[in-house]
Design a protein around this motif. Structure first.
Motif, PDB file in Angstrom:
ATOM      1  N   ALA A 124      86.467  93.906 -36.120  1.00  0.00           N
ATOM      2  CA  ALA A 124      86.560  95.009 -37.082  1.00  0.00           C
ATOM      3  C   ALA A 124      87.996  95.498 -37.109  1.00  0.00           C
ATOM      4  N   LEU A 125      88.541  95.668 -38.307  1.00  0.00           N
ATOM      5  CA  LEU A 125      89.915  96.122 -38.479  1.00  0.00           C
ATOM      6  C   LEU A 125      89.946  97.589 -38.896  1.00  0.00           C
ATOM      7  N   LEU A 126      90.749  98.370 -38.194  1.00  0.00           N
ATOM      8  CA  LEU A 126      91.088  99.735 -38.595  1.00  0.00           C
ATOM      9  C   LEU A 126      92.592  99.760 -38.776  1.00  0.00           C
ATOM     10  N   GLY A 127      93.037  99.665 -40.027  1.00  0.00           N
ATOM     11  CA  GLY A 127      94.451  99.454 -40.277  1.00  0.00           C
ATOM     12  C   GLY A 127      94.816  98.057 -39.802  1.00  0.00           C
ATOM     13  N   LEU A 128      95.894  97.958 -39.026  1.00  0.00           N
ATOM     14  CA  LEU A 128      96.280  96.667 -38.452  1.00  0.00           C
ATOM     15  C   LEU A 128      95.698  96.457 -37.063  1.00  0.00           C
ATOM     16  N   ASN A 129      94.985  97.446 -36.553  1.00  0.00           N
ATOM     17  CA  ASN A 129      94.392  97.346 -35.220  1.00  0.00           C
ATOM     18  C   ASN A 129      93.013  96.713 -35.322  1.00  0.00           C
ATOM     19  N   GLY A 130      92.791  95.674 -34.538  1.00  0.00           N
ATOM     20  CA  GLY A 130      91.505  94.985 -34.541  1.00  0.00           C
ATOM     21  C   GLY A 130      90.729  95.247 -33.264  1.00  0.00           C
ATOM     22  N   TYR A 131      89.403  95.296 -33.387  1.00  0.00           N
ATOM     23  CA  TYR A 131      88.535  95.563 -32.247  1.00  0.00           C
ATOM     24  C   TYR A 131      87.402  94.540 -32.232  1.00  0.00           C
TER      25      TYR A 131
ATOM     26  N   ALA B 233      66.760  82.662 -33.065  1.00  0.00           N
ATOM     27  CA  ALA B 233      65.611  81.848 -33.482  1.00  0.00           C
ATOM     28  C   ALA B 233      65.543  80.516 -32.751  1.00  0.00           C
ATOM     29  N   GLY B 234      66.548  80.194 -31.967  1.00  0.00           N
ATOM     30  CA  GLY B 234      66.574  78.931 -31.243  1.00  0.00           C
ATOM     31  C   GLY B 234      67.010  77.755 -32.084  1.00  0.00           C
ATOM     32  N   ASP B 235      67.607  78.009 -33.249  1.00  0.00           N
ATOM     33  CA  ASP B 235      68.022  76.919 -34.138  1.00  0.00           C
ATOM     34  C   ASP B 235      69.342  76.293 -33.720  1.00  0.00           C
ATOM     35  N   ILE B 236      70.167  77.018 -32.969  1.00  0.00           N
ATOM     36  CA  ILE B 236      71.446  76.496 -32.505  1.00  0.00           C
ATOM     37  C   ILE B 236      71.630  76.870 -31.044  1.00  0.00           C
ATOM     38  N   ARG B 237      72.625  76.259 -30.420  1.00  0.00           N
ATOM     39  CA  ARG B 237      72.910  76.585 -29.020  1.00  0.00           C
ATOM     40  C   ARG B 237      73.748  77.850 -28.944  1.00  0.00           C
ATOM     41  N   SER B 238      74.118  78.246 -27.755  1.00  0.00           N
ATOM     42  CA  SER B 238      74.815  79.510 -27.527  1.00  0.00           C
ATOM     43  C   SER B 238      76.118  79.597 -28.312  1.00  0.00           C
ATOM     44  N   THR B 239      76.358  80.790 -28.871  1.00  0.00           N
ATOM     45  CA  THR B 239      77.598  81.056 -29.606  1.00  0.00           C
ATOM     46  C   THR B 239      78.459  82.082 -28.880  1.00  0.00           C
ATOM     47  N   GLU B 240      78.058  82.493 -27.683  1.00  0.00           N
ATOM     48  CA  GLU B 240      78.795  83.544 -26.974  1.00  0.00           C
ATOM     49  C   GLU B 240      80.214  83.090 -26.651  1.00  0.00           C
ATOM     50  N   GLY B 241      81.163  84.006 -26.858  1.00  0.00           N
ATOM     51  CA  GLY B 241      82.568  83.717 -26.611  1.00  0.00           C
ATOM     52  C   GLY B 241      83.329  83.306 -27.847  1.00  0.00           C
ATOM     53  N   THR B 242      82.634  82.788 -28.873  1.00  0.00           N
ATOM     54  CA  THR B 242      83.286  82.356 -30.110  1.00  0.00           C
ATOM     55  C   THR B 242      83.303  83.503 -31.108  1.00  0.00           C
ATOM     56  N   VAL B 243      84.428  83.676 -31.765  1.00  0.00           N
ATOM     57  CA  VAL B 243      84.582  84.713 -32.780  1.00  0.00           C
ATOM     58  C   VAL B 243      84.435  84.071 -34.153  1.00  0.00           C
ATOM     59  N   PHE B 244      83.558  84.656 -34.978  1.00  0.00           N
ATOM     60  CA  PHE B 244      83.302  84.134 -36.320  1.00  0.00           C
ATOM     61  C   PHE B 244      83.779  85.156 -37.347  1.00  0.00           C
ATOM     62  N   ILE B 245      84.638  84.715 -38.275  1.00  0.00           N
ATOM     63  CA  ILE B 245      85.165  85.610 -39.309  1.00  0.00           C
ATOM     64  C   ILE B 245      85.129  84.883 -40.643  1.00  0.00           C
ATOM     65  N   SER B 246      84.153  85.192 -41.458  1.00  0.00           N
ATOM     66  CA  SER B 246      84.073  84.550 -42.773  1.00  0.00           C
ATOM     67  C   SER B 246      82.994  85.213 -43.609  1.00  0.00           C
TER      68      SER B 246
ATOM     69  N   ILE C 284      92.858  88.035 -41.975  1.00  0.00           N
ATOM     70  CA  ILE C 284      92.595  87.042 -40.926  1.00  0.00           C
ATOM     71  C   ILE C 284      93.656  87.108 -39.822  1.00  0.00           C
ATOM     72  N   LEU C 285      94.921  87.235 -40.200  1.00  0.00           N
ATOM     73  CA  LEU C 285      95.985  87.222 -39.192  1.00  0.00           C
ATOM     74  C   LEU C 285      95.838  88.360 -38.182  1.00  0.00           C
ATOM     75  N   PRO C 286      95.755  89.633 -38.599  1.00  0.00           N
ATOM     76  CA  PRO C 286      95.577  90.687 -37.588  1.00  0.00           C
ATOM     77  C   PRO C 286      94.259  90.574 -36.846  1.00  0.00           C
ATOM     78  N   ALA C 287      93.205  90.059 -37.497  1.00  0.00           N
ATOM     79  CA  ALA C 287      91.916  89.908 -36.817  1.00  0.00           C
ATOM     80  C   ALA C 287      92.006  88.868 -35.703  1.00  0.00           C
ATOM     81  N   VAL C 288      92.635  87.736 -35.980  1.00  0.00           N
ATOM     82  CA  VAL C 288      92.769  86.688 -34.968  1.00  0.00           C
ATOM     83  C   VAL C 288      93.697  87.157 -33.846  1.00  0.00           C
TER      84      VAL C 288
ATOM     85  N   ALA D   7      93.990  90.183 -32.767  1.00  0.00           N
ATOM     86  CA  ALA D   7      93.194  91.088 -31.930  1.00  0.00           C
ATOM     87  C   ALA D   7      92.221  90.306 -31.048  1.00  0.00           C
ATOM     88  N   ALA D   8      91.632  89.252 -31.597  1.00  0.00           N
ATOM     89  CA  ALA D   8      90.682  88.449 -30.824  1.00  0.00           C
ATOM     90  C   ALA D   8      91.361  87.769 -29.644  1.00  0.00           C
ATOM     91  N   VAL D   9      92.527  87.190 -29.878  1.00  0.00           N
ATOM     92  CA  VAL D   9      93.245  86.501 -28.804  1.00  0.00           C
ATOM     93  C   VAL D   9      93.684  87.499 -27.729  1.00  0.00           C
TER      94      VAL D   9
END
Length: 514
Positions: free
Chosen positions: A10-17, A93-106, A120-124, A126-128
């Motif tokens: 989540a972006l608040l200005g250029l700060n990502g959380y 639902a058990g349709d896919i394996r674990s997604t923990e740790g991966t950040v999805f933005i789309s 995308i740039l400030p979001a990534v 913040a994630a890193v």
């Protein structure tokens, strides 16, 4: 079945959380609930997700689905959470394996395509910084996301292909659907190679050229006052070409702001050249300072960060808009408060104001008839408040171009030549000011000018007299000293002489004396 988890930003200005997305599938009647302060566009994700999953061959459960975005107190907006919610639901639902740790933005299209989003740039970044280096984005956002050092970026065109890579049953997936390549990212390009207006195109105006060089060398603000057609706009447009290329950190800051502001969200490139913003005088405060409904967006002042903000016909702007620039001129930052939240954007720009001497523009004292009364002239120019003008280092009177001046442009110095001197002066400033954590003379505070960089009283005598007589304010005193240091840097001198003080004082008082 259990609780599925994924991550987004989540972006608040250029700060990502980092936002943790939880999904649970209950045993009650079909429903889809999103918790955690979602805005209207995020609430609409429910229908986008259902259609995208259905058309990708992995329809969502027909039971009650609850998605919770943590922390719940943090405002969340936009369609960039679509993919993270979808992956959490599929995991529950058990349709896919674990997604923990991966950040999805789309964002998701109804047909299952992954759509690019802004920021995308400030979001990534913040994630890193939060320790999440594995990022999944739309294919069209890959080039921008890969600008962030340390990010492991995976780009996809369709939800079906992403689900397959996360362990979904390939027999159920619509893997034969291949959208057009129109969403493909263009790759990182250096916009520093773009053609910029050349200073040699300006006819005559030797004093204005010199003032522009001084402004570029020390990152000083400028007021150009003169009749229509004198070349004020041409001069302002050529200032960015005199400025040095942006460093790595500066380029990332500027590109992050433009990522949030981009009209075409798949075309953001690393910006190596200082930006130039030229808003129309009818622009609102929100357009220049930033704002809008919901969480505030960056305005022209922030988009001009590390570059030039040019306000042509400055007295035609609303006075409250001009006065709102006083804060960023001092602090280099804009903090915008709205009911939906507070956003802070960097705004360290060079301000260039252009103004006519009066409403009709003919009050030049050169024998041209002016139809304006003295009261009209004072009222017109007085729309720019004293506190604002006190923050403008160089205030120059630009005279009309004579017939003889038209033949001088070919012999005038070009942008590359002047930019070389500017670069050398900036290098001297970095060497002198590096221990103070500053790069340009315009950043030096008064305590340093009157402390470690204090000049002999014999050198500042004319300046001290101007302060005692009330010709200068204390702020103006410091700004003249900064100009003098820039003049010394351009002259390859270790410190300003009394002549530099006199020239700096003249550059600041040229409009008042005209």
């Amino acid at each position: 079945m259990g609780v599925g988890r994924s991550y987004s930003v989540a972006l608040l200005g250029l700060n990502g959380y980092i936002v943790e997305v939880e999904a649970d599938i209950g045993q009650t009647l079909p429903n889809f609930v999103i918790l955690g302060l979602p805005d209207a566009s995020l609430n609409e994700a429910k229908e986008r997700i259902r259609s995208a999953a259905q058309n990708s061959g992995i329809p969502l459960s027909r039971r009650k689905i609850t998605a919770n975005l943590i922390p719940a107190s943090l405002p969340k907006r936009g369609s960039g959470f679509d993919l993270a919610i979808t992956m959490a639901v599929l995991r529950a639902a058990g349709d896919i394996r674990s997604t923990e740790g991966t950040v999805f933005i789309s964002e998701l299209g109804l047909d299952g395509r992954l759509r690019p989003v802004r920021g995308i740039l400030p979001a990534v970044m913040a994630a890193v910084q939060a320790g999440h280096d594995e990022i999944v984005v739309a294919q069209a956002n890959v080039a921008e996301a890969e600008l962030v050092p340390g990010a492991v970026v995976r780009g996809y065109k369709t939800l079906a292909r992403l689900a397959f890579d996360f362990g979904a049953n390939p027999q159920d997936l619509a893997l034969d659907y291949d959208p057009a390549d129109g969403d493909a990212a263009g790759g990182d390009q250096d916009v520093g190679t773009a053609v910029v207006p050349d200073l040699c195109d300006v006819s005559g105006q030797g004093d204005a050229r010199r003032a522009l060089e001084v402004a570029a060398a020390g990152a000083h603000h400028v007021l150009l006052c003169g009749p229509p057609g004198a070349g004020k706009t041409m001069l302002a447009e050529r200032l960015p070409g005199l400025l040095p290329d942006l460093g790595d950190q500066e380029a990332m800051e500027v590109t992050a702001i433009h990522s949030l502001s981009a009209v075409h969200v798949d075309s953001v490139q690393l910006l190596r050249r200082p930006p130039f913003e030229n808003p129309h005088h009818s622009a609102t405060a929100a357009a220049i300072i930033g704002g809008g409904s919901g969480l505030p967006r960056p305005g022209a002042a922030s988009r001009a960060h590390r570059g030039v903000l040019f306000l042509d016909e400055a007295p035609e702007y609303e006075r409250r808009v001009l006065d709102a620039l006083r804060q960023p001129l001092e602090s280099g930052e804009l903090v915008i408060h709205r009911s939906a939240g507070t956003a802070a954007y960097p705004a360290r720009f060079q301000l260039v104001l252009a103004a006519n001497p009066c409403p009709c523009g003919k009050a030049t004292g050169k024998g041209v008839d002016c139809t304006c009364t003295p009261v009209m002239r004072r009222r017109y120019f007085g729309r720019m408040s004293g506190p604002l003008l006190d923050r403008v280092d160089i205030q120059l009177q630009v005279e009309r171009v004579s017939l003889a001046d038209f033949g001088q442009s070919r012999a005038a110095e070009d942008t590359a030549t002047v930019a070389g001197r500017v670069q050398a002066a900036r290098s001297r400033q970095r060497e002198r000011l590096g221990s103070f954590g500053m790069e340009t003379n315009s950043q030096v505070p008064g305590r340093v000018l009157r402390g470690e960089l204090r000049l002999p009283s014999a050198t500042t005598k004319i300046l001290d007299t101007s302060l005692e007589r009330g010709i200068l304010t204390a702020r103006g005193y410091d700004r003249v000293l900064r100009l003098a240091w820039t003049l010394a840097d351009l002259g390859h001198r270790n410190q300003p002489h009394s002549d530099d003080i006199g020239q700096a004082l003249g550059l600041r008082q040229a409009v008042a004396a005209a």
